[in-house]
Design a protein around this motif. Structure first.
Motif, PDB file in Angstrom:
ATOM      1  N   UNK A 293       0.824  -1.208   0.000  1.00  0.00           N
ATOM      2  CA  UNK A 293       0.000   0.000   0.000  1.00  0.00           C
ATOM      3  C   UNK A 293       0.856   1.255   0.000  1.00  0.00           C
ATOM      4  N   UNK A 294       1.915   1.216   0.791  1.00  0.00           N
ATOM      5  CA  UNK A 294       2.814   2.375   0.817  1.00  0.00           C
ATOM      6  C   UNK A 294       3.357   2.599  -0.596  1.00  0.00           C
ATOM      7  N   UNK A 295       3.745   1.527  -1.235  1.00  0.00           N
ATOM      8  CA  UNK A 295       4.297   1.582  -2.590  1.00  0.00           C
ATOM      9  C   UNK A 295       3.300   2.215  -3.563  1.00  0.00           C
ATOM     10  N   UNK A 296       2.064   1.708  -3.509  1.00  0.00           N
ATOM     11  CA  UNK A 296       1.054   2.215  -4.442  1.00  0.00           C
ATOM     12  C   UNK A 296       0.750   3.690  -4.187  1.00  0.00           C
ATOM     13  N   UNK A 297       0.628   4.044  -2.897  1.00  0.00           N
ATOM     14  CA  UNK A 297       0.280   5.431  -2.591  1.00  0.00           C
ATOM     15  C   UNK A 297       1.419   6.390  -2.927  1.00  0.00           C
ATOM     16  N   UNK A 298       2.673   5.944  -2.805  1.00  0.00           N
ATOM     17  CA  UNK A 298       3.775   6.878  -3.079  1.00  0.00           C
ATOM     18  C   UNK A 298       3.852   7.213  -4.565  1.00  0.00           C
ATOM     19  N   UNK A 299       3.308   6.328  -5.405  1.00  0.00           N
ATOM     20  CA  UNK A 299       3.345   6.624  -6.834  1.00  0.00           C
ATOM     21  C   UNK A 299       2.393   7.751  -7.192  1.00  0.00           C
ATOM     22  N   UNK A 300       1.423   7.989  -6.302  1.00  0.00           N
ATOM     23  CA  UNK A 300       0.466   9.087  -6.493  1.00  0.00           C
ATOM     24  C   UNK A 300      -0.220   9.036  -7.850  1.00  0.00           C
ATOM     25  N   UNK A 301      -0.549   7.855  -8.298  1.00  0.00           N
ATOM     26  CA  UNK A 301      -1.298   7.765  -9.551  1.00  0.00           C
ATOM     27  C   UNK A 301      -2.745   8.130  -9.277  1.00  0.00           C
ATOM     28  N   UNK A 302      -3.440   8.681 -10.266  1.00  0.00           N
ATOM     29  CA  UNK A 302      -4.843   9.027 -10.039  1.00  0.00           C
ATOM     30  C   UNK A 302      -5.685   7.775  -9.809  1.00  0.00           C
ATOM     31  N   UNK A 303      -6.766   7.935  -9.069  1.00  0.00           N
ATOM     32  CA  UNK A 303      -7.626   6.791  -8.757  1.00  0.00           C
ATOM     33  C   UNK A 303      -8.412   6.345  -9.980  1.00  0.00           C
ATOM     34  N   UNK A 304      -8.523   7.244 -10.962  1.00  0.00           N
ATOM     35  CA  UNK A 304      -9.294   6.916 -12.181  1.00  0.00           C
ATOM     36  C   UNK A 304      -8.819   7.813 -13.312  1.00  0.00           C
ATOM     37  N   UNK A 305      -9.115   7.429 -14.539  1.00  0.00           N
ATOM     38  CA  UNK A 305      -8.789   8.264 -15.693  1.00  0.00           C
ATOM     39  C   UNK A 305     -10.058   8.404 -16.535  1.00  0.00           C
ATOM     40  N   UNK A 306     -10.332   9.615 -16.954  1.00  0.00           N
ATOM     41  CA  UNK A 306     -11.587   9.881 -17.656  1.00  0.00           C
ATOM     42  C   UNK A 306     -11.368   9.954 -19.165  1.00  0.00           C
ATOM     43  N   UNK A 307     -12.211   9.261 -19.911  1.00  0.00           N
ATOM     44  CA  UNK A 307     -12.151   9.386 -21.376  1.00  0.00           C
ATOM     45  C   UNK A 307     -12.992  10.578 -21.811  1.00  0.00           C
ATOM     46  N   UNK A 308     -14.183  10.675 -21.221  1.00  0.00           N
ATOM     47  CA  UNK A 308     -15.086  11.751 -21.640  1.00  0.00           C
ATOM     48  C   UNK A 308     -15.992  12.148 -20.491  1.00  0.00           C
ATOM     49  N   UNK A 309     -16.218  13.446 -20.359  1.00  0.00           N
ATOM     50  CA  UNK A 309     -17.181  13.927 -19.365  1.00  0.00           C
ATOM     51  C   UNK A 309     -18.158  14.859 -20.065  1.00  0.00           C
ATOM     52  N   UNK A 310     -19.427  14.536 -19.989  1.00  0.00           N
ATOM     53  CA  UNK A 310     -20.434  15.415 -20.572  1.00  0.00           C
ATOM     54  C   UNK A 310     -21.242  16.001 -19.440  1.00  0.00           C
ATOM     55  N   UNK A 311     -21.140  17.313 -19.353  1.00  0.00           N
ATOM     56  CA  UNK A 311     -21.788  18.006 -18.258  1.00  0.00           C
ATOM     57  C   UNK A 311     -23.231  18.300 -18.628  1.00  0.00           C
ATOM     58  N   UNK A 312     -24.068  18.222 -17.625  1.00  0.00           N
ATOM     59  CA  UNK A 312     -25.467  18.596 -17.814  1.00  0.00           C
ATOM     60  C   UNK A 312     -25.541  20.047 -18.277  1.00  0.00           C
ATOM     61  N   UNK A 313     -26.290  20.271 -19.357  1.00  0.00           N
ATOM     62  CA  UNK A 313     -26.311  21.609 -19.956  1.00  0.00           C
ATOM     63  C   UNK A 313     -27.175  22.587 -19.165  1.00  0.00           C
ATOM     64  N   UNK A 314     -28.244  22.051 -18.654  1.00  0.00           N
ATOM     65  CA  UNK A 314     -29.269  22.906 -18.057  1.00  0.00           C
ATOM     66  C   UNK A 314     -28.729  23.694 -16.859  1.00  0.00           C
ATOM     67  N   UNK A 315     -28.954  24.992 -16.863  1.00  0.00           N
ATOM     68  CA  UNK A 315     -28.581  25.802 -15.711  1.00  0.00           C
ATOM     69  C   UNK A 315     -29.834  26.134 -14.918  1.00  0.00           C
TER      70      UNK A 315
END
Ligand code: UDP
Ligand code: MG
Length: 318
Positions: A293-315
């Motif tokens: 766990x120490x090893x994994x956390x020290x690499x500080x890799x992101x928990x996820x990677x996003x391909x696409x995010x589409x935001x709700x248009x409506x304000x």
């Protein structure tokens, strides 16, 4: 008008997703309590191998309350939820499963509690659905054990179905560990909590993504990332075995001096060697869990990677 985000992590949910959407959008349109709020339905596709993303895209086109995040591969529910929390726009976030095991009508009750000032309204399972006796009791025992060693309350029978105030969401965002055990993080963050009871439903379609092996892994994750019990256990075991060895040594010494027995039995020797090697491997393994766990956390890799995010248009006007 306050905005509520419903956050749904999805992995291979092409069949359940339309059903979920129908139920939820129906409530948004018609339920008097739900109509008091503006809504965002934030769907996170956690690297599904079926048509989940196409379903999300068509929902997004159809309904301006829908946003979606597509992750670049399967990162696991914990990471998918984290991604969702980072992008949720609401004043509070309701996390629920895509398979309708969490009945959406309970959300009205959660909103009520939220308005009364509670910041973390968690769903409490009254029944645990179809589950073997063994699994149920093992789970309960596990929580009891975990509770003994942490200072804050660990709640059994509580899953990820819950309403979180923006403050809680901000707190969770601060916890940047990449190996996430969200159940523990919810307990760790504190805030004013209250439970709302619900009956776990059967899955509407598809099948559970969790195998027993994965559940076991999650259980170890909880133990190791929230406590140092396993390390203490290793120490205790070490002390126990050494004391045993010492006593046995005294016995052998005593026998040799007073009875002249010098050749100890071959089986005893083998048993002791095997036992001690076992104990050593076990404790090295426990150390390994932490070092990994120490090893994994020290690499500080992101928990996820996003391909696409589409935001709700409506304000919405506030
Ligand atoms: N899930 C996910 N990523 C995964 C596994 C599951 O996002 O790698 C989602 C899944 O789509 C569902 C929720 O997490 O919305 C709960 O999963 P599931 O129903 O398989 O678990 P169970 O209800 O059996 O605990
Ligand atoms: Mg499920």
């Amino acid at each position: 008008m306050k905005k509520v985000t419903i956050l749904v992590p999805c992995h291979n949910e092409e069949e359940s997703l339309p059903l979920l959407y129908n139920t939820v959008s129906n409530l948004m349109d018609n339920d008097p309590k739900w109509r008091e709020y503006a809504w965002e339905l934030l769907l996170v596709d956690d690297g599904s191998s079926d048509k989940t993303i196409e379903v999300m895209k068509s929902l997004y086109e159809k309904d301006d309350r829908v946003s979606y995040i597509e992750l670049s591969r399967n990162f696991g529910k914990e990471s998918a939820m984290f991604a969702g929390l980072n992008y949720a726009q609401g004043d509070c976030v309701v996390i629920m499963d895509a398979d309708l095991q969490h009945p959406p009508h309970v959300i009205s009750e959660m909103l009520q509690k939220w308005e009364e000032g509670y910041e973390d309204v968690y769903g409490k399972r009254v029944t645990r659905g179809k589950e073997s006796w063994m699994k149920k009791h093992l789970t309960l025992f596990y929580y009891k054990l975990l509770q003994k060693f942490v200072r804050y309350e660990m709640l059994p029978n509580v899953g990820d179905f819950r309403l979180l105030d923006k403050k809680c969401v901000e707190a969770l965002k601060e916890m940047k560990e990449s190996e996430r055990y969200t159940k523990g993080l919810f307990c760790f963050m504190g805030f004013k909590k209250i439970g709302v009871e619900f009956e776990t439903q059967e899955r509407v379609a598809g099948q559970s993504s969790w195998s027993t092996g994965q559940l076991f892994k999650l259980a170890i994750e909880g133990m190791v990332s929230f406590t140092t019990i396993p390390l203490k256990f290793a120490t205790m075991l070490g002390i126990l075995v050494s004391s045993g060895a010492f006593i046995y040594m005294m016995v052998v010494l005593f026998k040799t001096i007073f009875f002249g027995e010098v050749v100890p039995g071959y089986p005893t020797l083998i048993i002791i060697i095997l036992f001690l090697s076992g104990v050593q491997l076990l404790t090295v393994g426990i150390l390994g869990e932490y070092i990994g766990r120490i090893y994994i956390e020290t690499k500080k890799r992101p928990a996820y990677i996003i391909r696409e995010y589409k935001k709700q248009e409506k304000e919405y006007e506030n």
